[in-house]
Design a protein around this motif. Structure first.
Motif, PDB file in Angstrom:
ATOM      1  N   ARG A   1      41.407  37.591  42.367  1.00 58.75           N
ATOM      2  CA  ARG A   1      41.618  39.009  42.019  1.00 58.75           C
ATOM      3  C   ARG A   1      40.683  39.394  40.867  1.00 58.75           C
ATOM      4  O   ARG A   1      40.593  38.654  39.874  1.00 58.75           O
ATOM      5  CB  ARG A   1      43.057  39.247  41.579  1.00 58.75           C
ATOM      6  CG  ARG A   1      44.108  38.879  42.632  1.00 58.75           C
ATOM      7  CD  ARG A   1      45.497  39.043  42.020  1.00 58.75           C
ATOM      8  NE  ARG A   1      46.573  38.684  42.922  1.00 58.75           N
ATOM      9  CZ  ARG A   1      47.102  37.460  43.001  1.00 58.75           C
ATOM     10  NH1 ARG A   1      46.624  36.470  42.262  1.00 58.75           N
ATOM     11  NH2 ARG A   1      48.099  37.224  43.820  1.00 58.75           N
TER      12      ARG A   1
ATOM     13  N   HIS B   1      40.423  46.037  39.597  1.00 54.45           N
ATOM     14  CA  HIS B   1      41.744  46.489  40.066  1.00 54.45           C
ATOM     15  C   HIS B   1      42.783  45.379  40.130  1.00 54.45           C
ATOM     16  O   HIS B   1      43.898  45.615  40.603  1.00 54.45           O
ATOM     17  CB  HIS B   1      41.607  47.143  41.447  1.00 54.45           C
ATOM     18  CG  HIS B   1      40.623  48.274  41.472  1.00 54.45           C
ATOM     19  ND1 HIS B   1      39.309  48.091  41.805  1.00 54.45           N
ATOM     20  CD2 HIS B   1      40.759  49.579  41.196  1.00 54.45           C
ATOM     21  CE1 HIS B   1      38.679  49.251  41.728  1.00 54.45           C
ATOM     22  NE2 HIS B   1      39.528  50.170  41.362  1.00 54.45           N
ATOM     23  N   GLY B   2      42.434  44.164  39.702  1.00 56.07           N
ATOM     24  CA  GLY B   2      43.406  43.078  39.625  1.00 56.07           C
ATOM     25  C   GLY B   2      44.121  42.835  40.937  1.00 56.07           C
ATOM     26  O   GLY B   2      43.494  42.678  41.987  1.00 56.07           O
ATOM     27  N   GLY B   3      45.462  42.830  40.889  1.00 58.00           N
ATOM     28  CA  GLY B   3      46.251  42.570  42.091  1.00 58.00           C
ATOM     29  C   GLY B   3      46.669  43.834  42.811  1.00 58.00           C
ATOM     30  O   GLY B   3      47.678  43.841  43.523  1.00 58.00           O
TER      31      GLY B   3
ATOM     32  N   ALA C   1      40.441  40.875  37.797  1.00 62.49           N
ATOM     33  CA  ALA C   1      41.334  41.441  36.780  1.00 62.49           C
ATOM     34  C   ALA C   1      40.544  41.851  35.531  1.00 62.49           C
ATOM     35  O   ALA C   1      39.504  41.278  35.224  1.00 62.49           O
ATOM     36  CB  ALA C   1      42.402  40.425  36.414  1.00 62.49           C
TER      37      ALA C   1
ATOM     38  N   GLY D   1      33.713  44.566  42.270  1.00 65.20           N
ATOM     39  CA  GLY D   1      34.784  43.621  41.946  1.00 65.20           C
ATOM     40  C   GLY D   1      34.350  42.640  40.868  1.00 65.20           C
ATOM     41  O   GLY D   1      33.762  43.037  39.850  1.00 65.20           O
TER      42      GLY D   1
ATOM     43  N   ALA E   1      49.321  33.378  40.948  1.00 62.98           N
ATOM     44  CA  ALA E   1      48.476  34.232  40.097  1.00 62.98           C
ATOM     45  C   ALA E   1      48.055  33.389  38.898  1.00 62.98           C
ATOM     46  O   ALA E   1      48.794  33.288  37.914  1.00 62.98           O
ATOM     47  CB  ALA E   1      49.244  35.470  39.654  1.00 62.98           C
TER      48      ALA E   1
ATOM     49  N   GLY F   1      44.184  46.320  44.307  1.00 63.81           N
ATOM     50  CA  GLY F   1      43.030  47.053  44.848  1.00 63.81           C
ATOM     51  C   GLY F   1      43.391  47.979  46.003  1.00 63.81           C
ATOM     52  O   GLY F   1      42.841  49.087  46.112  1.00 63.81           O
TER      53      GLY F   1
ATOM     54  N   ALA G   1      43.701  39.615  50.848  1.00 63.83           N
ATOM     55  CA  ALA G   1      44.854  40.235  50.180  1.00 63.83           C
ATOM     56  C   ALA G   1      46.057  40.342  51.096  1.00 63.83           C
ATOM     57  O   ALA G   1      45.927  40.427  52.318  1.00 63.83           O
ATOM     58  CB  ALA G   1      44.466  41.630  49.685  1.00 63.83           C
TER      59      ALA G   1
ATOM     60  N   VAL H   1      37.118  39.450  48.717  1.00 66.06           N
ATOM     61  CA  VAL H   1      38.483  39.207  48.211  1.00 66.06           C
ATOM     62  C   VAL H   1      39.466  40.080  48.990  1.00 66.06           C
ATOM     63  O   VAL H   1      40.576  39.664  49.333  1.00 66.06           O
ATOM     64  CB  VAL H   1      38.562  39.549  46.702  1.00 66.06           C
ATOM     65  CG1 VAL H   1      39.979  39.377  46.186  1.00 66.06           C
ATOM     66  CG2 VAL H   1      37.589  38.713  45.909  1.00 66.06           C
ATOM     67  N   SER H   2      39.047  41.298  49.279  1.00 64.71           N
ATOM     68  CA  SER H   2      39.927  42.253  49.977  1.00 64.71           C
ATOM     69  C   SER H   2      40.459  41.682  51.284  1.00 64.71           C
ATOM     70  O   SER H   2      41.582  41.975  51.684  1.00 64.71           O
ATOM     71  CB  SER H   2      39.166  43.558  50.235  1.00 64.71           C
ATOM     72  OG  SER H   2      38.710  44.111  49.025  1.00 64.71           O
TER      73      SER H   2
END
Ligand SMILES: Cc1cc2nc3c(=O)[nH]c(=O)nc-3n(C[C@H](O)[C@H](O)[C@H](O)COP(=O)(O)OP(=O)(O)OC[C@H]3O[C@@H](n4cnc5c(N)ncnc54)[C@H](O)[C@@H]3O)c2cc1C
Length: 325
Positions: A275, A299-301, A277, A178, A234, A303, A42, A38-39
């Protein structure tokens, strides 16, 4: 102490670097290496978004801003080395909000925007300097820094079913998995918030711009060195990964209101990420029958915004064995 970090996204890599540079023996294991996480999808601007609880977010984000600013200042050619640069961010609103943003104590230089700095239709805005990471450079930078610190990184052939699979006597597990923490830790407080962004040919230089139009309605235009990131969406509890063309159109339309120069831009690609969340970031030490685990996920939105602050608290929990608040 021997430490296994589960996860090679921004949280796992930052924790692993912090722990290895503090002298621990560290191995990172993950089912996906950083470019597939996911990172890697971002926008990676410093912006505390979709993460709780606020009193802890404030301190983690304040500390992360400090560290990322130092990295930006060390980069020889601006964003060239580690991919982090300081950018001017303009945040605008349809209606003048009551008071400063809640994260105001984490920054020192916020000021109201002049009317001529606002896009058409915006009622109010403020400006602040924040770090922005180009993930295509920053995640490889973290991996390289990890290797230089003597730690190792291993891609697993399949996701772990349980953290117990990597536990052993004398070993501590740091859980930075995550969304993967949901099934592994039986954590039903974790859920996906789908985000779609478009990468475009850079139309020139300009500030980073964010338009907060209410819950789930955050539009952003973020100039990176080699492209610009336009967002976003989102959508809570939605987990499909296929980019939606009509969503891309909507993102481009909203982005044009915020930054007219993106009109007619060439879209290079569109990506979707989920994300991780949670009602609260889980950062705590847990003594399990298989040994100690320090959790750092949810860490949601935010990180990137929380990464160094959280990693330093993980280091304290590893070393002191104290229990998270
Ligand atoms: C579109 C979008 C825009 C965003 N913009 C920003 C922004 O501007 N600023 C910001 O701060 N944040 C932003 N975010 C949020 C940020 O991307 C996330 O909070 C962050 O990437 C989470 O990182 P992580 O390392 O915790 O998890 P991930 O990046 O998801 O990494 C998880 C790691 O754990 C591994 N793993 C999971 N399960 C298992 C298992 N069972 N066994 C082995 N390994 C496992 C995975 O393989 C992976 O390596 C954005 C997110 C999206 C989707």
């Amino acid at each position: 102490m021997e430490i296994v970090v589960v996860g090679a996204g921004v949280s796992g890599l930052t924790c692993a670097v912090t722990l290895a540079e503090a002298g621990h023996r560290v191995e990172v294991v993950a089912s996906e290496l950083s470019r597939d996480t996911v990172s890697a999808r971002a926008a990676a601007i410093w912006y505390p978004y979709l993460a709780e609880p606020r009193h802890r977010i404030l301190e983690w984000s304040r500390r992360t801003r400090e560290v990322l600013n130092e990295l930006a200042d060390q980069a020889v050619d601006g964003a060239a080395g580690c991919g982090v640069s300081r950018v001017r961010m303009l945040e605008v609103f349809d209606r003048r909000p009551e008071g400063d943003p809640w994260w105001r104590p984490a920054v020192e230089d916020l000021r109201p925007a002049r009317p001529d700095e606002l896009p058409e239709g915006a009622a109010y805005g403020h400006r602040v300097e924040v770090p922005l990471a180009d993930v295509t450079l920053y995640l490889p930078y973290l991996e390289e820094r990890l290797r230089r610190s003597g730690a190792t990184l291993r891609r697993l052939t399949a996701p772990l079913e349980s953290l117990a699979d990597v536990a052993a006597p004398g070993r501590l597990v740091v859980n930075c998995s995550g969304l993967g923490a949901g099934p592994m830790c039986d954590d039903d407080r974790l859920y996906p918030v789908r985000g779609q962004v478009a990468h475009i040919e850079p139309p020139g230089a300009g500030p980073a711009r964010v338009w907060d139009q209410g819950p789930g309605r955050l539009t952003y235009v973020l100039p990176r060195t080699r492209d610009w990131v336009l967002g976003g969406t989102a959508e809570a509890h939605r987990a499909d990964l296929e980019p939606q063309p009509e969503t891309t159109e909507a993102i481009l339309r909203r982005a044009r209101r915020l930054a007219p120069e993106v009109a007619g831009c060439v879209v290079r690609d569109v990506v979707v990420g989920l994300r991780p969340a949670r009602d609260q970031v889980r950062l705590e030490r847990q003594e399990t029958p298989c040994g100690p685990v320090v959790h750092d996920y949810g860490h949601g939105g935010a990180g990137f915004t929380l990464s160094w602050g959280c990693a330093e608290e993980v280091r304290l929990l590893v070393q002191e064995g104290s229990v998270g608040r």
